[in-house]
Design a protein around this motif. Structure first.
Motif, mmCIF file in Angstrom:
data_model
loop_
_atom_site.group_PDB
_atom_site.id
_atom_site.type_symbol
_atom_site.label_atom_id
_atom_site.label_comp_id
_atom_site.label_asym_id
_atom_site.label_seq_id
_atom_site.Cartn_x
_atom_site.Cartn_y
_atom_site.Cartn_z
ATOM 1 N N GLU A 64 0.836 -1.211 0.000
ATOM 2 C CA GLU A 64 0.000 0.000 0.000
ATOM 3 C C GLU A 64 0.865 1.253 0.000
ATOM 4 O OE1 GLU A 64 -3.092 2.634 -0.180
ATOM 5 O OE2 GLU A 64 -3.034 0.507 -0.657
ATOM 6 N N GLU A 65 1.983 1.203 0.717
ATOM 7 C CA GLU A 65 2.896 2.350 0.721
ATOM 8 C C GLU A 65 3.414 2.605 -0.684
ATOM 9 O OE1 GLU A 65 4.761 5.571 2.590
ATOM 10 O OE2 GLU A 65 3.240 4.207 3.344
ATOM 11 N N HIS A 66 3.754 1.549 -1.385
ATOM 12 C CA HIS A 66 4.229 1.640 -2.772
ATOM 13 C C HIS A 66 3.161 2.302 -3.643
ATOM 14 C CE1 HIS A 66 6.221 -0.700 -6.339
ATOM 15 N NE2 HIS A 66 6.322 0.586 -6.458
ATOM 16 N N ARG A 67 1.909 1.882 -3.476
ATOM 17 C CA ARG A 67 0.820 2.491 -4.252
ATOM 18 C C ARG A 67 0.700 3.981 -3.947
ATOM 19 N NH1 ARG A 67 -1.796 -2.684 -3.609
ATOM 20 N NH2 ARG A 67 -2.574 -2.090 -1.566
ATOM 21 N N GLN A 68 0.789 4.342 -2.660
ATOM 22 C CA GLN A 68 0.673 5.747 -2.275
ATOM 23 C C GLN A 68 1.811 6.584 -2.859
ATOM 24 O OE1 GLN A 68 -1.837 7.239 -0.735
ATOM 25 N NE2 GLN A 68 -2.949 5.315 -0.534
ATOM 26 N N ILE A 69 3.011 6.044 -2.841
ATOM 27 C CA ILE A 69 4.159 6.757 -3.415
ATOM 28 C C ILE A 69 3.948 6.982 -4.904
ATOM 29 C CG2 ILE A 69 6.613 6.545 -3.984
ATOM 30 C CD1 ILE A 69 6.891 5.057 -1.250
ATOM 31 N N LEU A 70 3.502 5.958 -5.614
ATOM 32 C CA LEU A 70 3.257 6.092 -7.052
ATOM 33 C C LEU A 70 2.145 7.109 -7.331
ATOM 34 C CD1 LEU A 70 3.561 2.389 -8.232
ATOM 35 C CD2 LEU A 70 5.082 4.291 -8.817
ATOM 36 N N ARG A 71 1.070 7.057 -6.552
ATOM 37 C CA ARG A 71 -0.021 8.026 -6.743
ATOM 38 C C ARG A 71 0.475 9.459 -6.565
ATOM 39 N NH1 ARG A 71 -3.150 4.327 -3.330
ATOM 40 N NH2 ARG A 71 -4.427 3.092 -4.722
ATOM 41 N N ALA A 72 1.256 9.680 -5.507
ATOM 42 C CA ALA A 72 1.753 11.028 -5.230
ATOM 43 C C ALA A 72 2.712 11.495 -6.318
ATOM 44 C CB ALA A 72 2.445 11.061 -3.869
ATOM 45 N N ALA A 73 3.571 10.605 -6.770
ATOM 46 C CA ALA A 73 4.579 10.978 -7.770
ATOM 47 C C ALA A 73 3.966 11.233 -9.137
ATOM 48 C CB ALA A 73 5.634 9.881 -7.871
ATOM 49 N N LEU A 74 2.876 10.567 -9.441
ATOM 50 C CA LEU A 74 2.322 10.629 -10.794
ATOM 51 C C LEU A 74 1.015 11.404 -10.893
ATOM 52 C CD1 LEU A 74 3.084 6.938 -11.821
ATOM 53 C CD2 LEU A 74 4.385 9.000 -12.372
ATOM 54 N N ARG A 75 0.619 12.078 -9.807
ATOM 55 C CA ARG A 75 -0.640 12.828 -9.887
ATOM 56 C C ARG A 75 -0.476 13.992 -10.865
ATOM 57 N NH1 ARG A 75 1.010 14.683 -4.555
ATOM 58 N NH2 ARG A 75 1.478 16.886 -4.729
ATOM 59 N N PRO A 76 -1.553 14.358 -11.521
ATOM 60 C CA PRO A 76 -1.473 15.457 -12.484
ATOM 61 C C PRO A 76 -1.178 16.782 -11.785
ATOM 62 C CG PRO A 76 -3.657 14.422 -12.502
ATOM 63 C CD PRO A 76 -2.859 13.776 -11.427
ATOM 64 N N GLY A 77 -0.621 17.699 -12.522
ATOM 65 C CA GLY A 77 -0.354 19.027 -11.995
ATOM 66 C C GLY A 77 1.023 19.492 -12.420
ATOM 67 N N SER A 78 1.156 20.774 -12.484
ATOM 68 C CA SER A 78 2.426 21.355 -12.890
ATOM 69 C C SER A 78 3.355 21.477 -11.694
ATOM 70 C CB SER A 78 2.191 22.747 -13.488
ATOM 71 O OG SER A 78 1.770 23.636 -12.467
ATOM 72 N N LEU A 79 4.603 21.766 -11.959
ATOM 73 C CA LEU A 79 5.562 22.003 -10.894
ATOM 74 C C LEU A 79 5.097 23.178 -10.033
ATOM 75 C CD1 LEU A 79 8.234 21.524 -9.446
ATOM 76 C CD2 LEU A 79 9.335 22.935 -11.192
ATOM 77 N N LEU A 80 4.578 24.210 -10.657
ATOM 78 C CA LEU A 80 4.083 25.366 -9.912
ATOM 79 C C LEU A 80 2.969 24.944 -8.955
ATOM 80 C CD1 LEU A 80 4.041 28.364 -9.286
ATOM 81 C CD2 LEU A 80 2.496 28.665 -11.238
ATOM 82 N N ASP A 81 2.048 24.100 -9.422
ATOM 83 C CA ASP A 81 0.967 23.621 -8.557
ATOM 84 C C ASP A 81 1.535 22.909 -7.339
ATOM 85 O OD1 ASP A 81 -0.956 24.574 -10.324
ATOM 86 O OD2 ASP A 81 -1.128 22.651 -11.377
ATOM 87 N N ARG A 82 2.529 22.090 -7.564
ATOM 88 C CA ARG A 82 3.122 21.328 -6.462
ATOM 89 C C ARG A 82 3.883 22.232 -5.506
ATOM 90 N NH1 ARG A 82 4.648 15.479 -8.924
ATOM 91 N NH2 ARG A 82 2.628 15.146 -9.887
#
Length: 73
Positions: A30-48
């Motif tokens: 589940e941690e692996h899934r959460q890391i992938l979700r966070a890393a690949l969520r849509p949005g620009s660098l500015l948004d992040r």
């Protein structure tokens, strides 16, 4: 649902993943899934960058130019 197999991971990396998962109270999978979700969520660098909390004032990050330091050799 699809499955993803990741091969040839360093033992240290897997250990860190497991410790991080334990800290969050979830399985390594589940941690692996959460890391992938966070890393690949849509949005620009500015948004992040705008998601970071506001800490300090701009002046807090200005370099000190006139400060003299004592050097020890």
């Amino acid at each position: 649902m699809a499955q993803l197999i990741v091969r040839n991971l360093d033992d240290d990396l897997v250990g860190r993943l497991k410790r991080r998962a334990a800290d969050h109270g979830r399985s390594a999978e589940e941690e692996h899934r959460q890391i992938l979700r966070a890393a690949l969520r849509p949005g620009s660098l500015l948004d992040r960058l705008q998601e970071f909390p506001a800490v300090g004032e701009d002046a807090d990050f200005e370099p000190v130019r006139d400060a003299q330091r004592e050097l020890s050799w």
